[in-house]
Design a protein around this motif. Structure first.
Motif, PDB file in Angstrom:
ATOM      1  N   VAL A 105     -23.651  -7.922 -10.454  1.00  0.00           N
ATOM      2  CA  VAL A 105     -23.381  -6.723 -11.241  1.00  0.00           C
ATOM      3  C   VAL A 105     -24.566  -5.777 -11.172  1.00  0.00           C
ATOM      4  O   VAL A 105     -25.698  -6.167 -10.878  1.00  0.00           O
ATOM      5  CB  VAL A 105     -23.051  -7.074 -12.709  1.00  0.00           C
ATOM      6  N   SER A 106     -24.296  -4.516 -11.483  1.00  0.00           N
ATOM      7  CA  SER A 106     -25.339  -3.501 -11.469  1.00  0.00           C
ATOM      8  C   SER A 106     -25.055  -2.452 -12.542  1.00  0.00           C
ATOM      9  O   SER A 106     -23.944  -2.356 -13.063  1.00  0.00           O
ATOM     10  CB  SER A 106     -25.425  -2.822 -10.089  1.00  0.00           C
ATOM     11  N   ASN A 107     -26.087  -1.684 -12.867  1.00  0.00           N
ATOM     12  CA  ASN A 107     -25.966  -0.557 -13.796  1.00  0.00           C
ATOM     13  C   ASN A 107     -25.426  -0.996 -15.162  1.00  0.00           C
ATOM     14  O   ASN A 107     -24.401  -0.498 -15.636  1.00  0.00           O
ATOM     15  CB  ASN A 107     -25.068   0.537 -13.208  1.00  0.00           C
ATOM     16  N   VAL A 108     -26.112  -1.946 -15.773  1.00  0.00           N
ATOM     17  CA  VAL A 108     -25.742  -2.439 -17.092  1.00  0.00           C
ATOM     18  C   VAL A 108     -26.790  -1.990 -18.101  1.00  0.00           C
ATOM     19  O   VAL A 108     -27.994  -2.131 -17.861  1.00  0.00           O
ATOM     20  CB  VAL A 108     -25.635  -3.975 -17.114  1.00  0.00           C
ATOM     21  N   THR A 129     -29.121 -16.644  -4.177  1.00  0.00           N
ATOM     22  CA  THR A 129     -28.294 -15.680  -3.454  1.00  0.00           C
ATOM     23  C   THR A 129     -27.919 -14.456  -4.281  1.00  0.00           C
ATOM     24  O   THR A 129     -27.534 -13.432  -3.725  1.00  0.00           O
ATOM     25  CB  THR A 129     -26.989 -16.349  -2.975  1.00  0.00           C
ATOM     26  N   ALA A 130     -28.009 -14.538  -5.613  1.00  0.00           N
ATOM     27  CA  ALA A 130     -27.569 -13.433  -6.467  1.00  0.00           C
ATOM     28  C   ALA A 130     -28.605 -12.322  -6.513  1.00  0.00           C
ATOM     29  O   ALA A 130     -29.787 -12.520  -6.241  1.00  0.00           O
ATOM     30  CB  ALA A 130     -27.291 -13.936  -7.878  1.00  0.00           C
ATOM     31  N   ALA A 131     -28.138 -11.137  -6.860  1.00  0.00           N
ATOM     32  CA  ALA A 131     -29.032  -9.994  -7.038  1.00  0.00           C
ATOM     33  C   ALA A 131     -28.421  -9.065  -8.081  1.00  0.00           C
ATOM     34  O   ALA A 131     -27.303  -8.590  -7.916  1.00  0.00           O
ATOM     35  CB  ALA A 131     -29.216  -9.249  -5.718  1.00  0.00           C
ATOM     36  N   PHE A 132     -29.158  -8.858  -9.167  1.00  0.00           N
ATOM     37  CA  PHE A 132     -28.724  -7.945 -10.219  1.00  0.00           C
ATOM     38  C   PHE A 132     -29.583  -6.691 -10.145  1.00  0.00           C
ATOM     39  O   PHE A 132     -30.812  -6.775 -10.040  1.00  0.00           O
ATOM     40  CB  PHE A 132     -28.883  -8.605 -11.591  1.00  0.00           C
ATOM     41  N   SER A 154     -33.263 -14.128 -10.237  1.00  0.00           N
ATOM     42  CA  SER A 154     -32.289 -13.962  -9.143  1.00  0.00           C
ATOM     43  C   SER A 154     -32.336 -12.577  -8.499  1.00  0.00           C
ATOM     44  O   SER A 154     -31.311 -11.907  -8.365  1.00  0.00           O
ATOM     45  CB  SER A 154     -30.872 -14.246  -9.662  1.00  0.00           C
ATOM     46  N   GLY A 155     -33.505 -12.169  -8.108  1.00  0.00           N
ATOM     47  CA  GLY A 155     -33.602 -10.887  -7.408  1.00  0.00           C
ATOM     48  C   GLY A 155     -33.305  -9.686  -8.267  1.00  0.00           C
ATOM     49  O   GLY A 155     -32.900  -8.641  -7.753  1.00  0.00           O
ATOM     50  N   THR A 156     -33.489  -9.810  -9.572  1.00  0.00           N
ATOM     51  CA  THR A 156     -33.293  -8.652 -10.442  1.00  0.00           C
ATOM     52  C   THR A 156     -34.162  -7.511  -9.949  1.00  0.00           C
ATOM     53  O   THR A 156     -35.365  -7.669  -9.746  1.00  0.00           O
ATOM     54  CB  THR A 156     -33.666  -9.001 -11.896  1.00  0.00           C
ATOM     55  N   TYR A 187     -38.682 -14.126 -13.393  1.00  0.00           N
ATOM     56  CA  TYR A 187     -38.645 -15.281 -12.509  1.00  0.00           C
ATOM     57  C   TYR A 187     -38.332 -14.897 -11.069  1.00  0.00           C
ATOM     58  O   TYR A 187     -37.791 -13.831 -10.775  1.00  0.00           O
ATOM     59  CB  TYR A 187     -37.562 -16.266 -12.978  1.00  0.00           C
ATOM     60  N   ASP A 188     -38.671 -15.844 -10.169  1.00  0.00           N
ATOM     61  CA  ASP A 188     -38.233 -15.810  -8.776  1.00  0.00           C
ATOM     62  C   ASP A 188     -38.610 -14.481  -8.114  1.00  0.00           C
ATOM     63  O   ASP A 188     -39.759 -14.063  -8.183  1.00  0.00           O
ATOM     64  CB  ASP A 188     -36.723 -16.060  -8.695  1.00  0.00           C
ATOM     65  N   THR A 189     -37.636 -13.810  -7.495  1.00  0.00           N
ATOM     66  CA  THR A 189     -37.919 -12.574  -6.762  1.00  0.00           C
ATOM     67  C   THR A 189     -37.615 -11.334  -7.591  1.00  0.00           C
ATOM     68  O   THR A 189     -37.319 -10.272  -7.045  1.00  0.00           O
ATOM     69  CB  THR A 189     -37.117 -12.537  -5.454  1.00  0.00           C
ATOM     70  N   THR A 190     -37.675 -11.448  -8.902  1.00  0.00           N
ATOM     71  CA  THR A 190     -37.514 -10.270  -9.758  1.00  0.00           C
ATOM     72  C   THR A 190     -38.569  -9.231  -9.386  1.00  0.00           C
ATOM     73  O   THR A 190     -39.745  -9.554  -9.228  1.00  0.00           O
ATOM     74  CB  THR A 190     -37.679 -10.659 -11.233  1.00  0.00           C
ATOM     75  N   ASN A 191     -38.154  -7.983  -9.230  1.00  0.00           N
ATOM     76  CA  ASN A 191     -39.114  -6.957  -8.821  1.00  0.00           C
ATOM     77  C   ASN A 191     -38.703  -5.591  -9.353  1.00  0.00           C
ATOM     78  O   ASN A 191     -37.588  -5.385  -9.811  1.00  0.00           O
ATOM     79  CB  ASN A 191     -39.235  -6.910  -7.293  1.00  0.00           C
ATOM     80  N   ASN A 192     -39.650  -4.667  -9.311  1.00  0.00           N
ATOM     81  CA  ASN A 192     -39.429  -3.296  -9.782  1.00  0.00           C
ATOM     82  C   ASN A 192     -38.933  -3.271 -11.233  1.00  0.00           C
ATOM     83  O   ASN A 192     -37.889  -2.679 -11.545  1.00  0.00           O
ATOM     84  CB  ASN A 192     -38.437  -2.553  -8.880  1.00  0.00           C
ATOM     85  N   VAL A 193     -39.671  -3.936 -12.099  1.00  0.00           N
ATOM     86  CA  VAL A 193     -39.338  -3.973 -13.526  1.00  0.00           C
ATOM     87  C   VAL A 193     -40.346  -3.122 -14.289  1.00  0.00           C
ATOM     88  O   VAL A 193     -41.559  -3.292 -14.133  1.00  0.00           O
ATOM     89  CB  VAL A 193     -39.359  -5.407 -14.070  1.00  0.00           C
ATOM     90  N   THR A 194     -39.858  -2.212 -15.106  1.00  0.00           N
ATOM     91  CA  THR A 194     -40.716  -1.388 -15.946  1.00  0.00           C
ATOM     92  C   THR A 194     -40.657  -1.890 -17.383  1.00  0.00           C
ATOM     93  O   THR A 194     -39.570  -1.978 -17.958  1.00  0.00           O
ATOM     94  CB  THR A 194     -40.280   0.089 -15.905  1.00  0.00           C
ATOM     95  N   LEU A 195     -41.805  -2.253 -17.943  1.00  0.00           N
ATOM     96  CA  LEU A 195     -41.915  -2.640 -19.343  1.00  0.00           C
ATOM     97  C   LEU A 195     -42.628  -1.514 -20.071  1.00  0.00           C
ATOM     98  O   LEU A 195     -43.760  -1.174 -19.739  1.00  0.00           O
ATOM     99  CB  LEU A 195     -42.703  -3.937 -19.489  1.00  0.00           C
ATOM    100  N   ARG A 196     -41.973  -0.938 -21.038  1.00  0.00           N
ATOM    101  CA  ARG A 196     -42.533   0.220 -21.742  1.00  0.00           C
ATOM    102  C   ARG A 196     -42.354   0.026 -23.251  1.00  0.00           C
ATOM    103  O   ARG A 196     -41.247  -0.118 -23.739  1.00  0.00           O
ATOM    104  CB  ARG A 196     -41.828   1.501 -21.276  1.00  0.00           C
ATOM    105  N   ARG A 197     -43.477   0.001 -23.965  1.00  0.00           N
ATOM    106  CA  ARG A 197     -43.456  -0.224 -25.416  1.00  0.00           C
ATOM    107  C   ARG A 197     -42.661  -1.489 -25.746  1.00  0.00           C
ATOM    108  O   ARG A 197     -41.777  -1.488 -26.597  1.00  0.00           O
ATOM    109  CB  ARG A 197     -42.893   0.998 -26.155  1.00  0.00           C
ATOM    110  N   ALA A 198     -43.010  -2.574 -25.050  1.00  0.00           N
ATOM    111  CA  ALA A 198     -42.375  -3.872 -25.269  1.00  0.00           C
ATOM    112  C   ALA A 198     -43.382  -4.789 -25.959  1.00  0.00           C
ATOM    113  O   ALA A 198     -44.466  -5.037 -25.433  1.00  0.00           O
ATOM    114  CB  ALA A 198     -41.921  -4.481 -23.943  1.00  0.00           C
ATOM    115  N   THR A 199     -43.037  -5.290 -27.127  1.00  0.00           N
ATOM    116  CA  THR A 199     -43.930  -6.133 -27.917  1.00  0.00           C
ATOM    117  C   THR A 199     -43.381  -7.550 -27.988  1.00  0.00           C
ATOM    118  O   THR A 199     -42.208  -7.752 -28.299  1.00  0.00           O
ATOM    119  CB  THR A 199     -44.082  -5.572 -29.342  1.00  0.00           C
TER     120      THR A 199
END
Length: 231
Positions: A105-108, A129-132, A154-156, A187-199
């Motif tokens: 799935v995408s754009n959630v 094999t999955a990618a979100f 899973s490649g998020t 986890y795993d190959t998760t990439n391009n994640v932006t954390l902004r004002r996360a506590t």
């Protein structure tokens, strides 16, 4: 909205199809159970919004965090792209939003929600094999969890987590979570994640057999002159 257009969560996917891309399905304030699978969504740039109205609908089961259980009933199995979940609340829940590797799935978007007394709030199944892609978690409060607040795996790719407050509150659930709990996990190959004002605060693992204690608040990154969101 009218009595003639009302339905139950069993009809949710039918209503999503009926409103179509860019439409809104309203979930009235009240108490709901678990086991809803979302298999229909909107379109790129025109999501379908599942929105709590007339108060915040509460999804609830018999799960109890003080048992330190790592699994339990699931509120939403998300198997479709382009939905927005907005203004919902979860109590005594195994998992609030579950993403299985068999469904790409995408754009959630998960926005303006509160979750309390649970195993895991947002859980992406680990898969080779999955990618979100394009997951947004915004304006959320996650409290009293045994396993974790947010698991991305899973490649998020291309995810945004902003204005999110995660606090295990161990004193409210027997003093500890399960083995190796986390606030936000990449986890795993998760990439391009932006954390902004996360506590993330007070994540405490089992004190018997192994001990993990993270006692200090961590805010990623600290941003001045902002107003925190309180569901």
């Amino acid at each position: 909205m009218s009595a003639q257009s009302a339905g139950t969560l069993a009809n949710l996917n039918t209503f999503i199809q009926a409103v179509g891309p860019g439409g809104t399905v309203c979930i009235h304030g009240g108490t709901y159970g678990t086991g809803t699978t979302v298999s229909q969504g909107g379109a790129v740039g025109a999501p379908v919004t599942l929105k709590g109205v007339e108060g915040r609908p509460v999804f609830q089961s018999t799960f109890e965090a003080s048992t330190r259980a790592k699994t339990g009933p699931v509120a939403f199995q998300v198997r479709a792209s382009n939905p927005v979940f907005h203004n919902l609340e979860f109590r005594h829940m195994g998992t609030c939003f579950a993403f299985k590797g068999a469904y790409l799935v995408s754009n959630v978007t998960l926005s303006q929600f509160r979750a309390e007394n649970l195993a895991t709030c947002v859980d992406m199944e680990r898969s080779s094999t999955a990618a979100f892609t394009n997951l947004t978690i915004r304006d959320a409060m996650i409290l009293q969890f045994t396993r974790g607040g947010i698991f991305l795996a899973s490649g998020t790719n291309h995810s945004l987590v902003e204005d999110v407050y995660v606090d295990m509150e161990p004193d409210q659930m027997g003093g500890q979570g399960s083995d190796y709990p986390v606030g936000i996990a990449l986890y795993d190959t998760t990439n391009n994640v932006t954390l902004r004002r996360a506590t993330v605060m007070n994540v405490v693992g089992m004190k018997t057999g192994n001990t993990l204690v993270y006692g200090q608040a961590v805010t990623i990154p600290p941003v001045p002159n902002t107003t925190s969101f309180t569901p």
